[in-house]
Design a protein around this motif. Structure first.
Motif, PDB file in Angstrom:
ATOM      1  N   GLY A  83      10.790  -0.279   8.747  1.00 23.12           N
ATOM      2  CA  GLY A  83       9.434  -0.153   9.269  1.00 23.12           C
ATOM      3  C   GLY A  83       8.430   0.149   8.168  1.00 23.12           C
ATOM      4  O   GLY A  83       7.353  -0.456   8.103  1.00 23.12           O
ATOM      5  N   PHE A  84       8.782   1.092   7.279  1.00 22.80           N
ATOM      6  CA  PHE A  84       7.899   1.385   6.157  1.00 22.80           C
ATOM      7  C   PHE A  84       7.757   0.173   5.244  1.00 22.80           C
ATOM      8  O   PHE A  84       6.673  -0.127   4.749  1.00 22.80           O
ATOM      9  CB  PHE A  84       8.440   2.582   5.372  1.00 22.80           C
ATOM     10  N   GLU A  85       8.855  -0.512   5.002  1.00 26.35           N
ATOM     11  CA  GLU A  85       8.815  -1.705   4.163  1.00 26.35           C
ATOM     12  C   GLU A  85       7.919  -2.761   4.789  1.00 26.35           C
ATOM     13  O   GLU A  85       7.135  -3.422   4.094  1.00 26.35           O
ATOM     14  CB  GLU A  85      10.234  -2.247   3.986  1.00 26.35           C
ATOM     15  N   ASN A  86       8.008  -2.928   6.097  1.00 29.94           N
ATOM     16  CA  ASN A  86       7.207  -3.924   6.804  1.00 29.94           C
ATOM     17  C   ASN A  86       5.716  -3.622   6.726  1.00 29.94           C
ATOM     18  O   ASN A  86       4.884  -4.529   6.633  1.00 29.94           O
ATOM     19  CB  ASN A  86       7.649  -3.977   8.266  1.00 29.94           C
ATOM     20  N   ASP A  87       5.350  -2.329   6.759  1.00 35.31           N
ATOM     21  CA  ASP A  87       3.945  -1.939   6.833  1.00 35.31           C
ATOM     22  C   ASP A  87       3.311  -1.673   5.475  1.00 35.31           C
ATOM     23  O   ASP A  87       2.085  -1.536   5.383  1.00 35.31           O
ATOM     24  CB  ASP A  87       3.804  -0.678   7.685  1.00 35.31           C
ATOM     25  N   ALA A  88       4.114  -1.601   4.427  1.00 37.37           N
ATOM     26  CA  ALA A  88       3.591  -1.242   3.109  1.00 37.37           C
ATOM     27  C   ALA A  88       2.673  -2.330   2.562  1.00 37.37           C
ATOM     28  O   ALA A  88       2.880  -3.523   2.787  1.00 37.37           O
ATOM     29  CB  ALA A  88       4.741  -0.994   2.138  1.00 37.37           C
ATOM     30  N   THR A  89       1.658  -1.906   1.830  1.00 38.17           N
ATOM     31  CA  THR A  89       0.801  -2.857   1.131  1.00 38.17           C
ATOM     32  C   THR A  89       1.285  -3.073  -0.306  1.00 38.17           C
ATOM     33  O   THR A  89       0.936  -4.065  -0.937  1.00 38.17           O
ATOM     34  CB  THR A  89      -0.649  -2.359   1.092  1.00 38.17           C
ATOM     35  N   ARG A  90       2.069  -2.126  -0.791  1.00 39.58           N
ATOM     36  CA  ARG A  90       2.629  -2.246  -2.149  1.00 39.58           C
ATOM     37  C   ARG A  90       4.037  -1.661  -2.136  1.00 39.58           C
ATOM     38  O   ARG A  90       4.255  -0.559  -1.630  1.00 39.58           O
ATOM     39  CB  ARG A  90       1.748  -1.502  -3.151  1.00 39.58           C
ATOM     40  N   ILE A  91       4.990  -2.424  -2.675  1.00 39.00           N
ATOM     41  CA  ILE A  91       6.389  -2.009  -2.738  1.00 39.00           C
ATOM     42  C   ILE A  91       6.823  -2.026  -4.199  1.00 39.00           C
ATOM     43  O   ILE A  91       6.699  -3.049  -4.877  1.00 39.00           O
ATOM     44  CB  ILE A  91       7.289  -2.948  -1.916  1.00 39.00           C
ATOM     45  N   SER A  92       7.322  -0.896  -4.670  1.00 39.21           N
ATOM     46  CA  SER A  92       7.822  -0.795  -6.043  1.00 39.21           C
ATOM     47  C   SER A  92       9.325  -0.542  -5.973  1.00 39.21           C
ATOM     48  O   SER A  92       9.757   0.429  -5.339  1.00 39.21           O
ATOM     49  CB  SER A  92       7.137   0.351  -6.795  1.00 39.21           C
ATOM     50  N   THR A  93      10.097  -1.407  -6.611  1.00 36.80           N
ATOM     51  CA  THR A  93      11.554  -1.350  -6.469  1.00 36.80           C
ATOM     52  C   THR A  93      12.249  -1.442  -7.821  1.00 36.80           C
ATOM     53  O   THR A  93      11.891  -2.271  -8.654  1.00 36.80           O
ATOM     54  CB  THR A  93      12.057  -2.503  -5.578  1.00 36.80           C
ATOM     55  N   TYR A  94      13.251  -0.582  -7.991  1.00 35.75           N
ATOM     56  CA  TYR A  94      14.081  -0.643  -9.184  1.00 35.75           C
ATOM     57  C   TYR A  94      15.514  -0.298  -8.814  1.00 35.75           C
ATOM     58  O   TYR A  94      15.775   0.709  -8.140  1.00 35.75           O
ATOM     59  CB  TYR A  94      13.583   0.334 -10.257  1.00 35.75           C
ATOM     60  N   ASP A 141      -1.033 -14.305   6.311  1.00 36.26           N
ATOM     61  CA  ASP A 141      -2.212 -13.812   7.017  1.00 36.26           C
ATOM     62  C   ASP A 141      -2.913 -12.692   6.263  1.00 36.26           C
ATOM     63  O   ASP A 141      -3.729 -11.955   6.827  1.00 36.26           O
ATOM     64  CB  ASP A 141      -1.817 -13.317   8.418  1.00 36.26           C
ATOM     65  N   GLY A 142      -2.594 -12.556   4.986  1.00 38.64           N
ATOM     66  CA  GLY A 142      -3.221 -11.520   4.175  1.00 38.64           C
ATOM     67  C   GLY A 142      -2.510 -10.184   4.202  1.00 38.64           C
ATOM     68  O   GLY A 142      -2.978  -9.229   3.571  1.00 38.64           O
ATOM     69  N   THR A 143      -1.384 -10.097   4.916  1.00 41.62           N
ATOM     70  CA  THR A 143      -0.673  -8.816   5.022  1.00 41.62           C
ATOM     71  C   THR A 143       0.580  -8.751   4.156  1.00 41.62           C
ATOM     72  O   THR A 143       1.283  -7.749   4.190  1.00 41.62           O
ATOM     73  CB  THR A 143      -0.282  -8.528   6.484  1.00 41.62           C
ATOM     74  N   ALA A 144       0.881  -9.807   3.417  1.00 40.97           N
ATOM     75  CA  ALA A 144       2.062  -9.767   2.539  1.00 40.97           C
ATOM     76  C   ALA A 144       1.866  -8.668   1.500  1.00 40.97           C
ATOM     77  O   ALA A 144       0.804  -8.566   0.884  1.00 40.97           O
ATOM     78  CB  ALA A 144       2.263 -11.112   1.855  1.00 40.97           C
ATOM     79  N   PRO A 145       2.859  -7.823   1.296  1.00 41.29           N
ATOM     80  CA  PRO A 145       2.697  -6.724   0.337  1.00 41.29           C
ATOM     81  C   PRO A 145       2.746  -7.216  -1.106  1.00 41.29           C
ATOM     82  O   PRO A 145       3.227  -8.315  -1.386  1.00 41.29           O
ATOM     83  CB  PRO A 145       3.916  -5.840   0.628  1.00 41.29           C
ATOM     84  N   LEU A 200      17.812   4.613  -8.362  1.00 39.84           N
ATOM     85  CA  LEU A 200      17.664   3.487  -7.438  1.00 39.84           C
ATOM     86  C   LEU A 200      16.455   3.815  -6.573  1.00 39.84           C
ATOM     87  O   LEU A 200      16.527   4.703  -5.722  1.00 39.84           O
ATOM     88  CB  LEU A 200      18.905   3.303  -6.562  1.00 39.84           C
ATOM     89  N   ILE A 201      15.358   3.157  -6.816  1.00 38.19           N
ATOM     90  CA  ILE A 201      14.087   3.601  -6.249  1.00 38.19           C
ATOM     91  C   ILE A 201      13.417   2.496  -5.437  1.00 38.19           C
ATOM     92  O   ILE A 201      13.287   1.358  -5.887  1.00 38.19           O
ATOM     93  CB  ILE A 201      13.125   4.049  -7.362  1.00 38.19           C
ATOM     94  N   ASN A 202      12.960   2.864  -4.230  1.00 32.94           N
ATOM     95  CA  ASN A 202      12.070   2.034  -3.427  1.00 32.94           C
ATOM     96  C   ASN A 202      10.867   2.897  -3.066  1.00 32.94           C
ATOM     97  O   ASN A 202      11.031   3.941  -2.433  1.00 32.94           O
ATOM     98  CB  ASN A 202      12.742   1.560  -2.136  1.00 32.94           C
ATOM     99  N   ILE A 203       9.668   2.487  -3.465  1.00 36.78           N
ATOM    100  CA  ILE A 203       8.454   3.240  -3.154  1.00 36.78           C
ATOM    101  C   ILE A 203       7.563   2.378  -2.266  1.00 36.78           C
ATOM    102  O   ILE A 203       7.228   1.242  -2.632  1.00 36.78           O
ATOM    103  CB  ILE A 203       7.685   3.633  -4.427  1.00 36.78           C
ATOM    104  N   PHE A 204       7.181   2.906  -1.118  1.00 42.11           N
ATOM    105  CA  PHE A 204       6.306   2.189  -0.191  1.00 42.11           C
ATOM    106  C   PHE A 204       4.945   2.889  -0.165  1.00 42.11           C
ATOM    107  O   PHE A 204       4.858   4.086   0.127  1.00 42.11           O
ATOM    108  CB  PHE A 204       6.902   2.163   1.212  1.00 42.11           C
ATOM    109  N   GLU A 205       3.895   2.120  -0.459  1.00 44.38           N
ATOM    110  CA  GLU A 205       2.535   2.650  -0.436  1.00 44.38           C
ATOM    111  C   GLU A 205       1.735   1.945   0.651  1.00 44.38           C
ATOM    112  O   GLU A 205       1.970   0.762   0.934  1.00 44.38           O
ATOM    113  CB  GLU A 205       1.872   2.456  -1.800  1.00 44.38           C
ATOM    114  N   PHE A 206       0.755   2.669   1.228  1.00 41.97           N
ATOM    115  CA  PHE A 206       0.019   2.180   2.381  1.00 41.97           C
ATOM    116  C   PHE A 206      -1.483   2.212   2.115  1.00 41.97           C
ATOM    117  O   PHE A 206      -1.938   2.859   1.169  1.00 41.97           O
ATOM    118  CB  PHE A 206       0.395   3.004   3.612  1.00 41.97           C
ATOM    119  N   PRO A 207      -2.265   1.517   2.962  1.00 41.03           N
ATOM    120  CA  PRO A 207      -3.706   1.404   2.693  1.00 41.03           C
ATOM    121  C   PRO A 207      -4.427   2.734   2.588  1.00 41.03           C
ATOM    122  O   PRO A 207      -5.306   2.906   1.752  1.00 41.03           O
ATOM    123  CB  PRO A 207      -4.218   0.587   3.887  1.00 41.03           C
ATOM    124  N   ASP A 208      -4.095   3.685   3.443  1.00 34.30           N
ATOM    125  CA  ASP A 208      -4.764   4.982   3.460  1.00 34.30           C
ATOM    126  C   ASP A 208      -3.751   6.061   3.116  1.00 34.30           C
ATOM    127  O   ASP A 208      -2.991   6.513   3.969  1.00 34.30           O
ATOM    128  CB  ASP A 208      -5.372   5.242   4.848  1.00 34.30           C
TER     129      ASP A 208
END
Length: 265
Positions: A83-94, A141-145, A200-208
Motif C-alpha cells: 500500500g505504501f509502495e502504491n501511494d508513494a511519489t518517490r521510492i528509494s531502493t537499495y 496518469d501522472g501518478t507513477a512514482p 536492504l532499504i526501501n524508502i517510501f515518500e509521499f506528497p505531504d
C-alpha cells in the motif's frame, strides 16, 4: 453532539456511528457519508471530496488478495508494504546482492524464489504479487512514482537460468534506466567498499510529509520489517543518500549495462 444523538437524528440504529468511527465496518457506504455531511453542514467542496474518497475506499485493493489470514502459508503480505509502495511519489531502493523486485524479470524472480525457504504455494503467489507491484511504474496518469534504485555489480554476476535469461534481465534494466521517472545507479567492485554494505532499504515518500511521513521497509528472506520512528527513518534516508553518492551516475550505469549485455557469459 453525542454519538447516540447523531444516530437518533439520522434515524440509525444505536451504535452505527460508533462502529464507523472505530473503523469497524467492511466498506464505507456513501449514503452514510452523505447523511453525516448534511448533519454537520459540510460545504459542497467538502462533500465532493469526502464522497470521492468514500467511493475510492469501496474499491478492493489488489494486494488484499495476497494478505490472507496470518495462518495461511500462502500469505504474501503481512503489513502495509504494498500500500505504501502504491501511494508513494518517490521510492528509494537499495539491495546489496539482489536486483530489487520492481526491476526483476519473471525468470529472475523465479530463480530467486526457487532458493528461498518458502513453500511452493507461497512462491507462486509471491511472484504474481511482485510482477503486479511493478505496474505502478507504468501508470500514465501522472501518478507513477519516481524510482531511485542503487544496485551492485555483485547482483549482476550470479549465474542463474540461461544466458538468454540473464541477458534479458540486463536489457530490462537498460530499458527501465531510460525512463524519465527512473534513476538507476551501480556500485562496482573496483570502487571498493561503500556505505550500506549489508543494508536492504526501501524508502517510501509521499506528497505531504507532515500528514504522511516517510516510511522505511527492510527486507530479508523471511520478513519485511516496517520502520516508522522519525529518527530511524532519517538515519536510513541518510544512509541511502551516501550509498547513492558512492554509485556511478545514471548515464554511466546505463553504459555499463550496455557493455555487460554483450560480454555476459
Amino acid at each position: 453532539m453525542r454519538v447516540g444523538e447523531v444516530d437518533d437524528r439520522l434515524g440509525w440504529n444505536r451504535g452505527r456511528l460508533q462502529r464507523i468511527e472505530g473503523n469497524r465496518w467492511t466498506l464505507p457506504d456513501p449514503s452514510y457519508i452523505r447523511d453525516l455531511l448534511r448533519l454537520y453542514d459540510a460545504d459542497q467542496n467538502e462533500q465532493d471530496e469526502l464522497l470521492d474518497l468514500a467511493q475510492h475506499g469501496r474499491a478492493r485493493l489488489w494486494w488484499r488478495d495476497y494478505a490472507a489470514d496470518k495462518n495461511d502459508e500462502a500469505r504474501v503480505f503481512e503489513n502495509e508494504f504494498p500500500g505504501f509502495e502504491n501511494d508513494a511519489t518517490r521510492i528509494s531502493t537499495y539491495m546489496p546482492l539482489v536486483i530489487p523486485g520492481l526491476l526483476q524479470t519473471r525468470p529472475y524472480g523465479e530463480a530467486l524464489m526457487q532458493v528461498g525457504p518458502r513453500p511452493p504455494t507461497w512462491r507462486e503467489r509471491a511472484l504474481e504479487a511482485r510482477l503486479r507491484r511493478q505496474q505502478i511504474l507504468d501508470r500514465d496518469d501522472g501518478t507513477a512514482p519516481r524510482l531511485i534504485t542503487v544496485i551492485t555489480e555483485a547482483s549482476l554476476m550470479y549465474r542463474w537460468g540461461t544466458k538468454a535469461d540473464r541477458q534479458d534481465q540486463i536489457e530490462h534494466l537498460i530499458s527501465m534506466s531510460r525512463r524519465p521517472n527512473v534513476e538507476l545507479r551501480l556500485l562496482r567492485f573496483e570502487d571498493g567498499p561503500h556505505p550500506g554494505m549489508s543494508s536492504l532499504i526501501n524508502i517510501f515518500e509521499f506528497p505531504d510529509d507532515d500528514q504522511d511521513p516517510s516510511v522505511v521497509y527492510l527486507e530479508n528472506d523471511t520478513a519485511i520489517q516496517e520502520v516508522t520512528r522519525a529518527e530511524d527513518v532519517r538515519a536510513y534516508t541518510a544512509t541511502f543518500g551516501r550509498i547513492r553518492q558512492a554509485a556511478l551516475a545514471s548515464s554511466t550505469t546505463t553504459a555499463y549495462f550496455e557493455k555487460l549485455v554483450e560480454t555476459l557469459e
